[in-house]
Design an enzyme around this catalytic site. Structure first.
Site, PDB file in Angstrom:
ATOM      1  N   THR A 191       0.949  -1.183  -0.097  1.00 24.45           N
ATOM      2  CA  THR A 191      -0.033  -0.019   0.013  1.00 24.45           C
ATOM      3  C   THR A 191       0.845   1.282  -0.006  1.00 24.45           C
ATOM      4  O   THR A 191       2.064   1.096   0.173  1.00 24.45           O
ATOM      5  CB  THR A 191      -0.793   0.045   1.461  1.00 24.45           C
ATOM      6  OG1 THR A 191       0.157   0.355   2.481  1.00 24.45           O
ATOM      7  CG2 THR A 191      -1.648  -1.118   1.412  1.00 24.45           C
ATOM      8  N   ASP A 192       0.337   2.313  -0.287  1.00 25.98           N
ATOM      9  CA  ASP A 192       1.162   3.764   0.080  1.00 25.98           C
ATOM     10  C   ASP A 192       0.926   4.069   1.366  1.00 25.98           C
ATOM     11  O   ASP A 192       0.053   2.952   2.159  1.00 25.98           O
ATOM     12  CB  ASP A 192       0.547   4.720  -0.705  1.00 25.98           C
ATOM     13  CG  ASP A 192       1.652   5.906  -0.917  1.00 25.98           C
ATOM     14  OD1 ASP A 192       2.433   5.955   0.036  1.00 25.98           O
ATOM     15  OD2 ASP A 192       1.349   6.746  -1.917  1.00 25.98           O
ATOM     16  N   TYR A 193       1.372   4.750   2.206  1.00 27.90           N
ATOM     17  CA  TYR A 193       1.622   5.161   3.403  1.00 27.90           C
ATOM     18  C   TYR A 193       0.202   5.142   4.333  1.00 27.90           C
ATOM     19  O   TYR A 193      -0.481   6.284   3.969  1.00 27.90           O
ATOM     20  CB  TYR A 193       2.415   6.547   3.671  1.00 27.90           C
ATOM     21  CG  TYR A 193       3.027   6.523   4.989  1.00 27.90           C
ATOM     22  CD1 TYR A 193       4.323   6.435   5.020  1.00 27.90           C
ATOM     23  CD2 TYR A 193       2.368   7.014   6.069  1.00 27.90           C
ATOM     24  CE1 TYR A 193       5.136   6.702   6.198  1.00 27.90           C
ATOM     25  CE2 TYR A 193       2.991   7.251   7.005  1.00 27.90           C
ATOM     26  CZ  TYR A 193       4.378   7.196   7.301  1.00 27.90           C
ATOM     27  OH  TYR A 193       4.954   7.258   8.532  1.00 27.90           O
TER      28      TYR A 193
END
Ligand code: BGC
Length: 763
Positions: free
Chosen positions: A290-292
């Protein structure tokens, strides 16, 4: 040497014996073990916490004393509840963390990721700048050096390439991508993956790439970062998806999910995107991170009610690794007990993560990348800096050069004015990761040493990057602000400019004005710098404007009044020497824009591959598609850029004018360097499908090539296009070649082209 043979036998002893697999194996010499057998066998021994640990990625932090890791993360690493760390580097520090992992029950090595976006320590131009070189070999070269330095510094995995097509320069992250075009974007995406990963991931010099941000992150409504994306399927498949697909076809080992929604479902919970398209249709075999905290952020999106539901939705969509959100490790165990997720899906995700570690050779030697000596030799070597300078030179775009003001002669009195003359802080640009801006080489030093004894160089800062105190605070640039009154700075600049023969003004945005969370509604040069420029312009001296910025700017006033404009982006460690070479003609500028520069922010989004509409622009007809106050065209179009010479294009011909499906269309053109300097020229080929079952863009880039053409020399350039390249997704989302009339264009940019018609026959 491959030591994988030891692994299976080690596995049986894992729980009992704390010695690392690598240490145990290093002296044995038995037949290599099968990867699948090894990983499945490892998974069969893992507890649910250990499995979720492999799907968990935490950040390391930086304190004044150096890198640190939170105490609870240390415990998690040692308990097998965290299998991946990012923002940690240097051989010594990653060794220390790897030691912790080697204390865990199964001693599965940690994976170290980082945003190595445009270089690790040797910083290359920001990606938007580098894309203007239109040179995939250079794109690959910088990625290769980035991988060499990052891997020597303990890293295994970069969150790059960022391949999001971007057509709205308000969005600050346009700086991180390759601009507005899918064909050029795809070519650069492939080159980047090749550069990072090489041909063998087990090589100590290659790292995993991560194509991001999947998908459509470059199209937020109104150019505001993290905003909603709402796009037709045709636009998605014809324009926005091709670069991700190209990176995956080139073997990208991982994919990062984007923050935004796609068709109303955030990418991180989007099963259609992550499973049906990415894995089933495209055949992607790597892992998806995932992104952050994007799993957690779905609660704000409103597609789930809480973190628990978010975790379930993400895993079920096909997301393997949770970046920083700690949702998987916290909630998936109970989701499993409630049968809301399946063990088979968790195992599949764990398999993919372990597979990446296997491919890197970490099971053979978890410390493979922790070599202090390599770090000393490979990082910021002379060769790396030389390549950085070569790429910086190729990335600059000459936007205007009235009366050949450029190149400058090293004589007389040259005034250097502006906040980017002595500046080092901003030169390495946004997302410069481990880059140390104090090691960047600025313009002032380069010009002084280039002109020593020949010219008088004077300097004044003239203005701060901005006078906007709110912005200064937001960007945290207080320490780089000259505390004198702006009137005093201006007075000093006028004084030195008055005595000069030519004034070089280095103006633009600070690095923090582009990049993540750095959207702007006004995309001009900051107003206090424009005031400085206007004041100097009033003196009537020839002016060369050097621009530092991370996005296309609106430059209408500047274009009208300033003699020469050179776009220098943020060129990285070797900014100063590279700009200096172009300034004095030791190098010829050859970059061409990969994003259209608007006349005004009111035109954005603006891009060359637009549709004709039912009422195309006609200045004499009121009810046509236009603005009352400005033309529709950009100030500088896609593909545009000048050199210190001119090129003449003539005799565009095709091998024939009627083609059947699967026949090659060969176009030929003569390009002559009619100036007196040798130079590179990027030749571009566009196509227009005149009548389609769905409306087609007025032009689409299909081919390009960069050629070195000597002064006076004429080159015949050929491109062969396959009819496959004329296909598109129609309204039924079928990938079709539609017979009919086309136009083929070749030329120096998306506007200045010659054209020739051709036809695709129906049988
Ligand atoms: C960015 C990503 C980046 C990640 C890790 C996020 O905020 O959107 O591009 O890779 O942080 O640093």
């Amino acid at each position: 040497m491959k030591n994988s043979h030891y692994i299976l036998s080690c596995l049986l002893l894992l729980a009992l014996n704390p010695m690392s697999i690598a240490q145990k194996n290093s002296k044995k010499n038995i037949a290599p073990i099968n990867k699948e057998v090894f990983i499945q066998s490892l998974i069969s021994k893992m507890s649910i916490d250990e499995k979720l640990g492999q799907l968990t990625l935490y950040t390391s932090d930086m304190s004044v004393t150096g890198p640190v890791i939170r105490d609870n993360y240390k415990q998690d690493i040692m308990n097998g509840r965290c299998g991946n760390i990012f923002n940690a580097y240097t051989p010594a520090y990653t060794r220390k963390l790897q030691d912790m992992a080697m204390q865990s029950r199964l001693r599965i090595p940690l994976l170290f990721g980082y945003d190595v976006i445009h270089g690790h320590k040797t910083i290359f131009p920001i990606p938007l700048g580098e894309s203007c070189a239109w040179d995939t070999l250079l794109s690959e070269k910088s990625a290769k050096i980035a991988a060499l330095e990052a891997s020597a510094d303990g890293l295994h995995w970069t969150y790059s390439p960022m391949v999001d097509i971007a057509r709205d320069p308000r969005w600050g992250r346009v700086a991180e991508g390759s601009g507005e075009d899918p064909v050029l974007g795809s070519a650069i995406a492939r080159a980047k993956v090749k550069g990072y990963q090489g041909t063998d991931l087990k090589s100590k010099e290659s790292i995993l790439s991560c194509v991001k941000h999947f998908a459509l992150y470059g199209a937020p409504v109104a150019g505001r970062d993290y905003n909603t994306v709402d796009m037709s399927m045709q636009n998605m498949f014809n324009v926005y998806l091709p670069p991700y697909k190209a990176a995956i076809d080139a073997g990208a080992a991982s994919v990062m999910s984007s923050f935004n929604e796609i068709n109303g479902v955030p990418a991180t919970a989007n099963k259609w995107l992550m499973t049906d398209l990415l894995r089933k249709q495209w055949g992607f075999k790597g892992f998806v991170v995932t992104d952050y905290t994007s799993i957690n952020e779905m609660v704000n999106h409103g597609n789930v009610a809480n973190d628990y539901e978010a975790g379930v939705a993400a895993l079920n969509a096909g997301i393997d690794m949770d970046m920083q959100g700690a949702v998987y490790i916290t909630h998936l165990k109970s989701a499993l007990e409630k049968n809301e997720v399946k063990m088979a899906d968790i195992d599949a995700a764990v398999y993919r993560v372990l597979d990446a570690k296997w491919q890197l050779g970490l099971f053979e030697n978890p410390y493979l990348y922790c070599d202090e000596n390599r770090a000393k030799q490979s990082i910021m070597s002379k060769e790396n800096l030389q390549t950085a300078e070569e790429i910086a030179i190729a990335s600059m775009v000459l936007l205007k050069n009235e009366n050949n003001v450029l190149p400058l002669k090293a004589k007389g009195n040259i005034a250097l004015i502006g906040p980017f003359v002595k500046n080092k802080r901003d030169l390495i640009g946004n997302w410069s990761g481990a880059g140390n801006w104090t090691q960047a080489n600025n313009l002032y030093d380069a010009v002084v040493s280039r002109t020593k004894g020949d010219a008088t160089i004077t300097y004044a800062m003239g203005a701060n990057v901005t006078d906007d105190t709110t912005l200064i605070k937001k960007m945290n640039i207080q320490e780089f602000i000259d505390k004198r009154q702006s009137t005093e700075l201006l007075k000093e600049a006028i004084e030195i400019a008055s005595k000069a023969d030519v004034v070089v003004m280095a103006l633009g945005e600070s690095e923090g004005m582009s990049g993540e969370a750095a959207s702007r509604s006004d995309i001009g040069i900051p107003s206090n710098q424009v005031a400085l420029l206007k004041a100097i312009h009033a003196l009537g001296k020839p002016i060369v404007l050097l621009l530092s910025n991370g996005r296309p700017l609106s430059l209408s006033w500047e274009n009208e009044h300033i003699n020469a404009i050179l776009e220098t982006w943020f060129l990285g460690t070797q900014s100063g020497p590279a700009i200096c070479k172009v300034l004095f003609g030791d190098a010829n500028p050859s970059g061409k824009l990969t994003m259209s520069f608007p006349r005004s922010v009111g035109q954005v989004p603006i891009y060359y591959a637009a549709k004709n509409t039912g009422r195309p622009f006609d200045n004499n007809q009121k009810y046509t598609s236009k603005y009352l106050d400005i033309p529709n065209t950009p100030l500088y179009p896609f593909g545009y850029g000048l050199a210190y010479t001119q090129f003449e294009y003539k005799n565009l011909t095709l091998n024939k004018n009627q083609f059947k499906a699967n026949e090659g269309i060969t176009a030929q053109i003569e390009v002559k360097n009619i100036g007196d300097k040798d130079a590179f020229e990027t030749v571009q080929l566009y196509v227009q499908d005149l009548v389609g079952s769905s409306t087609r863009p007025v032009k689409e880039l299909k081919k390009f090539g960069k050629y070195f053409i000597k002064a006076g020399e004429s080159k015949t350039i050929n491109f062969t296009l396959s009819t496959e390249e004329l296909k598109f997704y129609n309204a039924n989302m079928d990938w079709v070649l539609e017979p009919g009339q086309f136009k083929l264009y070749m030329g120096k940019n998306s506007q200045e082209v010659l054209e020739v018609p051709f036809e695709i026959s129906g049988n």
